[in-house]
Motif scaffolding. Sequence first.
Motif, PDB file in Angstrom:
ATOM      1  N   SER A   1      60.779  59.667  41.065  1.00  0.00           N
ATOM      2  CA  SER A   1      61.566  59.686  42.118  1.00  0.00           C
ATOM      3  C   SER A   1      60.350  59.409  43.267  1.00  0.00           C
ATOM      4  O   SER A   1      61.021  58.923  44.084  1.00  0.00           O
ATOM      5  CB  SER A   1      62.236  61.096  42.317  1.00  0.00           C
ATOM      6  N   PHE A   2      59.489  59.722  43.408  1.00  0.00           N
ATOM      7  CA  PHE A   2      58.314  59.492  44.375  1.00  0.00           C
ATOM      8  C   PHE A   2      58.307  58.038  44.527  1.00  0.00           C
ATOM      9  O   PHE A   2      58.177  57.307  45.410  1.00  0.00           O
ATOM     10  CB  PHE A   2      57.252  60.105  43.955  1.00  0.00           C
ATOM     11  N   ASP A   3      58.260  57.305  43.284  1.00  0.00           N
ATOM     12  CA  ASP A   3      57.946  55.769  42.955  1.00  0.00           C
ATOM     13  C   ASP A   3      58.923  55.211  43.718  1.00  0.00           C
ATOM     14  O   ASP A   3      58.954  54.173  44.444  1.00  0.00           O
ATOM     15  CB  ASP A   3      57.771  55.442  41.487  1.00  0.00           C
ATOM     16  N   VAL A   4      60.211  55.237  43.399  1.00  0.00           N
ATOM     17  CA  VAL A   4      61.401  54.917  44.281  1.00  0.00           C
ATOM     18  C   VAL A   4      61.491  55.006  45.854  1.00  0.00           C
ATOM     19  O   VAL A   4      61.679  54.079  46.482  1.00  0.00           O
ATOM     20  CB  VAL A   4      62.759  55.269  43.431  1.00  0.00           C
ATOM     21  N   LEU A   5      61.345  56.320  46.044  1.00  0.00           N
ATOM     22  CA  LEU A   5      61.553  56.709  47.388  1.00  0.00           C
ATOM     23  C   LEU A   5      60.137  55.968  48.266  1.00  0.00           C
ATOM     24  O   LEU A   5      60.635  55.543  49.305  1.00  0.00           O
ATOM     25  CB  LEU A   5      61.340  58.353  47.742  1.00  0.00           C
ATOM     26  N   SER A   6      59.025  55.929  47.683  1.00  0.00           N
ATOM     27  CA  SER A   6      58.000  55.548  48.338  1.00  0.00           C
ATOM     28  C   SER A   6      58.136  53.854  48.552  1.00  0.00           C
ATOM     29  O   SER A   6      57.703  53.366  49.407  1.00  0.00           O
ATOM     30  CB  SER A   6      56.484  55.797  47.850  1.00  0.00           C
ATOM     31  N   ALA A   7      58.783  53.237  47.376  1.00  0.00           N
ATOM     32  CA  ALA A   7      58.741  51.955  47.630  1.00  0.00           C
ATOM     33  C   ALA A   7      59.878  51.382  48.558  1.00  0.00           C
ATOM     34  O   ALA A   7      59.686  50.636  49.558  1.00  0.00           O
ATOM     35  CB  ALA A   7      59.383  51.186  46.350  1.00  0.00           C
TER      36      ALA A   7
ATOM     37  N   GLN B   1      64.787  44.464  43.787  1.00  0.00           N
ATOM     38  CA  GLN B   1      63.686  44.732  44.153  1.00  0.00           C
ATOM     39  C   GLN B   1      62.714  45.729  43.853  1.00  0.00           C
ATOM     40  O   GLN B   1      61.612  45.942  43.603  1.00  0.00           O
ATOM     41  CB  GLN B   1      63.587  44.322  45.963  1.00  0.00           C
ATOM     42  N   LEU B   2      63.692  46.903  43.759  1.00  0.00           N
ATOM     43  CA  LEU B   2      63.065  48.095  43.179  1.00  0.00           C
ATOM     44  C   LEU B   2      62.735  48.109  41.809  1.00  0.00           C
ATOM     45  O   LEU B   2      61.559  48.494  41.394  1.00  0.00           O
ATOM     46  CB  LEU B   2      64.333  49.257  43.290  1.00  0.00           C
TER      47      LEU B   2
ATOM     48  N   VAL C   1      60.387  49.020  36.157  1.00  0.00           N
ATOM     49  CA  VAL C   1      61.454  49.621  35.123  1.00  0.00           C
ATOM     50  C   VAL C   1      62.435  48.806  34.865  1.00  0.00           C
ATOM     51  O   VAL C   1      62.623  47.723  35.581  1.00  0.00           O
ATOM     52  CB  VAL C   1      61.613  50.827  35.544  1.00  0.00           C
ATOM     53  N   THR C   2      62.974  48.878  33.813  1.00  0.00           N
ATOM     54  CA  THR C   2      64.376  48.106  33.609  1.00  0.00           C
ATOM     55  C   THR C   2      65.505  48.211  34.547  1.00  0.00           C
ATOM     56  O   THR C   2      65.799  49.359  35.134  1.00  0.00           O
ATOM     57  CB  THR C   2      64.907  48.326  32.262  1.00  0.00           C
TER      58      THR C   2
ATOM     59  N   VAL D   1      74.463  45.256  46.376  1.00  0.00           N
ATOM     60  CA  VAL D   1      74.134  46.596  47.159  1.00  0.00           C
ATOM     61  C   VAL D   1      72.750  46.632  47.661  1.00  0.00           C
ATOM     62  O   VAL D   1      71.742  45.959  46.944  1.00  0.00           O
ATOM     63  CB  VAL D   1      74.731  47.723  46.331  1.00  0.00           C
ATOM     64  N   LEU D   2      72.772  47.484  48.450  1.00  0.00           N
ATOM     65  CA  LEU D   2      71.287  47.883  49.048  1.00  0.00           C
ATOM     66  C   LEU D   2      71.068  49.310  48.841  1.00  0.00           C
ATOM     67  O   LEU D   2      72.000  49.913  49.293  1.00  0.00           O
ATOM     68  CB  LEU D   2      71.360  47.286  50.707  1.00  0.00           C
ATOM     69  N   VAL D   3      69.985  49.537  48.315  1.00  0.00           N
ATOM     70  CA  VAL D   3      69.714  51.000  48.265  1.00  0.00           C
ATOM     71  C   VAL D   3      68.836  51.550  49.475  1.00  0.00           C
ATOM     72  O   VAL D   3      67.797  50.843  49.939  1.00  0.00           O
ATOM     73  CB  VAL D   3      68.924  51.218  47.181  1.00  0.00           C
ATOM     74  N   ARG D   4      69.250  52.369  50.184  1.00  0.00           N
ATOM     75  CA  ARG D   4      68.657  52.788  51.553  1.00  0.00           C
ATOM     76  C   ARG D   4      68.238  54.101  51.637  1.00  0.00           C
ATOM     77  O   ARG D   4      68.735  55.113  51.153  1.00  0.00           O
ATOM     78  CB  ARG D   4      69.765  52.422  52.956  1.00  0.00           C
ATOM     79  N   LEU D   5      66.876  54.428  52.065  1.00  0.00           N
ATOM     80  CA  LEU D   5      66.481  55.821  52.139  1.00  0.00           C
ATOM     81  C   LEU D   5      67.332  56.563  53.284  1.00  0.00           C
ATOM     82  O   LEU D   5      67.483  56.148  54.333  1.00  0.00           O
ATOM     83  CB  LEU D   5      64.849  55.725  52.477  1.00  0.00           C
ATOM     84  N   THR D   6      67.858  57.722  52.707  1.00  0.00           N
ATOM     85  CA  THR D   6      68.377  58.554  53.755  1.00  0.00           C
ATOM     86  C   THR D   6      67.365  59.296  54.741  1.00  0.00           C
ATOM     87  O   THR D   6      65.996  59.527  54.279  1.00  0.00           O
ATOM     88  CB  THR D   6      69.283  59.701  53.117  1.00  0.00           C
ATOM     89  N   PRO D   7      67.464  59.874  55.778  1.00  0.00           N
ATOM     90  CA  PRO D   7      66.733  60.745  56.529  1.00  0.00           C
ATOM     91  C   PRO D   7      66.125  61.641  55.864  1.00  0.00           C
ATOM     92  O   PRO D   7      64.910  62.124  55.937  1.00  0.00           O
ATOM     93  CB  PRO D   7      67.593  61.350  57.818  1.00  0.00           C
TER      94      PRO D   7
END
Length: 189
Positions: A69-75, A89-90, A96-97, A126-132
């Motif tokens: 989860s840190f890997d995804v959030l930090s990316a 892009q993630l 990962v697959t 879709v775009l994956v966006r970091l929430t606050p």
Amino acid sequence: MAPGTSGGAPPGAAVDRDEVDRIVDAWRRERPDLDVSPLQVLSRVSRLARHLDLARRAAFAEHGLEVWSFDVLSALRRSGAPHQLTPGQLVTSTLVTSGTMTNRVDRLVALGLVERHPDPADRRGVLVRLTPAGASRVDAAMADLLARERRLLAGLDAGEQDRLADVLRSLASGFDATSGSRGGLPPEV
């Protein structure tokens, strides 16, 4: 090599012997026909990697995160405002697959740490966006991680850290250049 010295220390400088020195000495005694000098460096790198892994896992757990989860959030956080990436892009960033990434994004959406938004450049995408909340969580985990990593490096002054970084960069660049990627290594912070 004299007892109490290491191959990397200046001649005559005493350094504390460690477990690797004892292992190397034992192999030299048992197999004098082998050049066990790589153990002097790589066994220490391996041991340091274990300490780093424990420090990272502890920092992430302190903030309710796992390594993945840190890997995804930090990316997402490193991508810059608006802190969003396509799932593709993630996948590229975390190695990962696509199926694994879908699962990870689903889990992070359920935790309120990321959101999915339509991609205006691709009607099907879709775009994956970091929430606050996700930004706050990854920022806190990163600050904690850096404090732990500073403690791991506390035995080296700034110049020694710079020299070590240069040597490790030089060593790693040969592997990175030949693999064309990170060679299956886990994502970096």
